[in-house]
Design a protein around this motif. Structure first.
Motif, PDB file in Angstrom:
ATOM      1  N   GLU A  27      -4.937  29.552   9.653  1.00 26.67           N
ATOM      2  CA  GLU A  27      -5.376  29.145   8.327  1.00 26.67           C
ATOM      3  C   GLU A  27      -5.689  27.793   8.184  1.00 26.67           C
ATOM      4  N   GLU A  28      -4.440  27.015   8.468  1.00 29.05           N
ATOM      5  CA  GLU A  28      -4.429  25.764   8.574  1.00 29.05           C
ATOM      6  C   GLU A  28      -5.593  25.171   9.385  1.00 29.05           C
ATOM      7  N   GLU A  29      -5.719  25.822  10.542  1.00 33.80           N
ATOM      8  CA  GLU A  29      -6.836  25.316  11.625  1.00 33.80           C
ATOM      9  C   GLU A  29      -8.296  25.379  10.949  1.00 33.80           C
ATOM     10  N   ARG A  30      -8.479  26.309  10.137  1.00 36.40           N
ATOM     11  CA  ARG A  30      -9.783  26.556   9.338  1.00 36.40           C
ATOM     12  C   ARG A  30      -9.878  25.782   8.471  1.00 36.40           C
ATOM     13  N   SER A  31      -8.803  25.195   7.623  1.00 39.37           N
ATOM     14  CA  SER A  31      -8.831  24.046   6.698  1.00 39.37           C
ATOM     15  C   SER A  31      -9.206  22.652   7.295  1.00 39.37           C
ATOM     16  N   CYS A  32      -8.485  22.539   8.613  1.00 36.35           N
ATOM     17  CA  CYS A  32      -8.987  21.278   9.487  1.00 36.35           C
ATOM     18  C   CYS A  32     -10.383  21.130   9.999  1.00 36.35           C
ATOM     19  N   LEU A  33     -10.820  22.501  10.261  1.00 36.45           N
ATOM     20  CA  LEU A  33     -12.231  22.480  10.468  1.00 36.45           C
ATOM     21  C   LEU A  33     -13.105  22.378   9.505  1.00 36.45           C
ATOM     22  N   SER A  34     -13.101  22.716   8.490  1.00 36.16           N
ATOM     23  CA  SER A  34     -13.810  22.879   7.176  1.00 36.16           C
ATOM     24  C   SER A  34     -13.740  21.249   6.815  1.00 36.16           C
ATOM     25  N   ARG A  35     -12.913  20.180   6.952  1.00 34.23           N
ATOM     26  CA  ARG A  35     -12.627  18.973   6.611  1.00 34.23           C
ATOM     27  C   ARG A  35     -13.063  18.115   7.717  1.00 34.23           C
ATOM     28  N   LYS A  36     -13.329  18.850   8.806  1.00 32.08           N
ATOM     29  CA  LYS A  36     -13.450  17.904  10.026  1.00 32.08           C
ATOM     30  C   LYS A  36     -12.440  16.870  10.476  1.00 32.08           C
ATOM     31  N   ILE A  38     -10.004  16.142  12.846  1.00 32.57           N
ATOM     32  CA  ILE A  38      -9.627  16.190  14.234  1.00 32.57           C
ATOM     33  C   ILE A  38      -7.994  16.054  14.354  1.00 32.57           C
ATOM     34  N   ALA A  39      -7.655  15.336  13.903  1.00 30.50           N
ATOM     35  CA  ALA A  39      -6.044  14.759  14.005  1.00 30.50           C
ATOM     36  C   ALA A  39      -5.173  16.016  13.590  1.00 30.50           C
ATOM     37  N   GLY A  40      -5.637  16.562  12.467  1.00 28.92           N
ATOM     38  CA  GLY A  40      -4.932  17.784  12.210  1.00 28.92           C
ATOM     39  C   GLY A  40      -5.240  19.199  12.785  1.00 28.92           C
ATOM     40  N   LEU A  41      -6.243  18.895  13.253  1.00 30.00           N
ATOM     41  CA  LEU A  41      -6.638  20.147  14.256  1.00 30.00           C
ATOM     42  C   LEU A  41      -5.897  20.119  15.322  1.00 30.00           C
ATOM     43  N   ASN A  42      -5.869  18.763  16.098  1.00 25.66           N
ATOM     44  CA  ASN A  42      -5.011  18.661  17.329  1.00 25.66           C
ATOM     45  C   ASN A  42      -3.548  19.076  17.151  1.00 25.66           C
ATOM     46  N   ARG A  43      -2.936  18.686  16.001  1.00 29.61           N
ATOM     47  CA  ARG A  43      -1.658  18.977  15.677  1.00 29.61           C
ATOM     48  C   ARG A  43      -1.460  20.626  15.512  1.00 29.61           C
ATOM     49  N   THR A  44      -2.233  21.123  14.494  1.00 31.29           N
ATOM     50  CA  THR A  44      -2.304  22.524  14.392  1.00 31.29           C
ATOM     51  C   THR A  44      -2.383  23.252  15.977  1.00 31.29           C
ATOM     52  N   ASN A 115      -8.815  34.656  13.149  1.00 31.98           N
ATOM     53  CA  ASN A 115      -9.334  33.957  14.215  1.00 31.98           C
ATOM     54  C   ASN A 115     -10.965  34.170  14.318  1.00 31.98           C
ATOM     55  N   ARG A 116     -11.451  35.616  14.023  1.00 34.07           N
ATOM     56  CA  ARG A 116     -12.693  35.576  13.894  1.00 34.07           C
ATOM     57  C   ARG A 116     -13.355  34.812  12.788  1.00 34.07           C
ATOM     58  N   ARG A 117     -12.828  34.522  11.805  1.00 33.50           N
ATOM     59  CA  ARG A 117     -13.487  33.603  10.561  1.00 33.50           C
ATOM     60  C   ARG A 117     -13.479  32.236  11.395  1.00 33.50           C
ATOM     61  N   ASN A 118     -12.418  31.997  11.946  1.00 33.17           N
ATOM     62  CA  ASN A 118     -12.614  30.387  12.233  1.00 33.17           C
ATOM     63  C   ASN A 118     -13.634  30.368  13.490  1.00 33.17           C
ATOM     64  N   ALA A 119     -13.949  31.386  14.272  1.00 32.06           N
ATOM     65  CA  ALA A 119     -14.904  31.457  15.356  1.00 32.06           C
ATOM     66  C   ALA A 119     -16.284  31.286  14.779  1.00 32.06           C
ATOM     67  N   LEU A 120     -16.349  31.807  13.427  1.00 28.21           N
ATOM     68  CA  LEU A 120     -17.667  31.608  12.920  1.00 28.21           C
ATOM     69  C   LEU A 120     -18.016  30.418  12.448  1.00 28.21           C
ATOM     70  N   LEU A 121     -16.598  29.863  11.891  1.00 30.82           N
ATOM     71  CA  LEU A 121     -17.194  28.654  11.325  1.00 30.82           C
ATOM     72  C   LEU A 121     -17.339  27.395  12.379  1.00 30.82           C
ATOM     73  N   VAL A 122     -16.555  27.667  13.707  1.00 33.71           N
ATOM     74  CA  VAL A 122     -17.001  26.826  14.511  1.00 33.71           C
ATOM     75  C   VAL A 122     -18.529  26.751  14.857  1.00 33.71           C
TER      76      VAL A 122
END
Length: 125
Positions: A27-36, A38-44, A115-122
């Motif tokens: 879920e945090e990954e999704r938030s990082c994706l939404s905000r773009k 990258i540093a948060g995404l890498n940490r997550t 995970n599916r929601r994140n894949a749709l977002l990506v």
């Protein structure tokens, strides 16, 4: 057999907590994706890798106890699933195994949905 079942229950409970942590991280990954972010995404992603390694370690530590339990009930170790354990367990492990199995199925389903929601977002980025 009793000690093996106790250890197996404890390890399944630990694994369940790892799955819950993966949901929160996804879920945090999704938030990082939404905000773009990258540093948060890498940490997550690094944190998720660490949790996945923990799950692997839990599964490896449980293997010896599963093999011991399987031998005690004259079953091949490869066929000793949680459902099979429920078939040979007595209380207090029986009810705990049933509850853990149900919770793990539910949490894994939720993890799949997140995970599916994140894949749709990506796919939309």
């Amino acid at each position: 057999m009793h000690n093996d079942l106790g250890f197996i229950c404890d390890s399944l409970a630990s694994q369940l907590e790892c799955y819950r942590t993966l949901i929160a991280l996804t879920e945090e990954e999704r938030s990082c994706l939404s905000r773009k972010d990258i540093a948060g995404l890498n940490r997550t992603m690094r944190e998720k890798e660490s949790v996945l390694c923990g799950i692997r370690d839990i599964e490896l530590s449980r293997k010896e106890h599963i093999e011991s339990l399987a031998a005690a009930v004259h079953m091949p170790a490869g066929t000793m699933t949680v459902s099979a354990m429920i078939g040979v367990a007595a209380e207090p492990h029986l009810s705990r195994l049933r509850r853990l199995k149900e919770e793990i199925v539910d949490v894994c389903g939720e993890l799949t949905r997140v995970n599916r929601r994140n894949a749709l977002l990506v796919g939309r980025l």
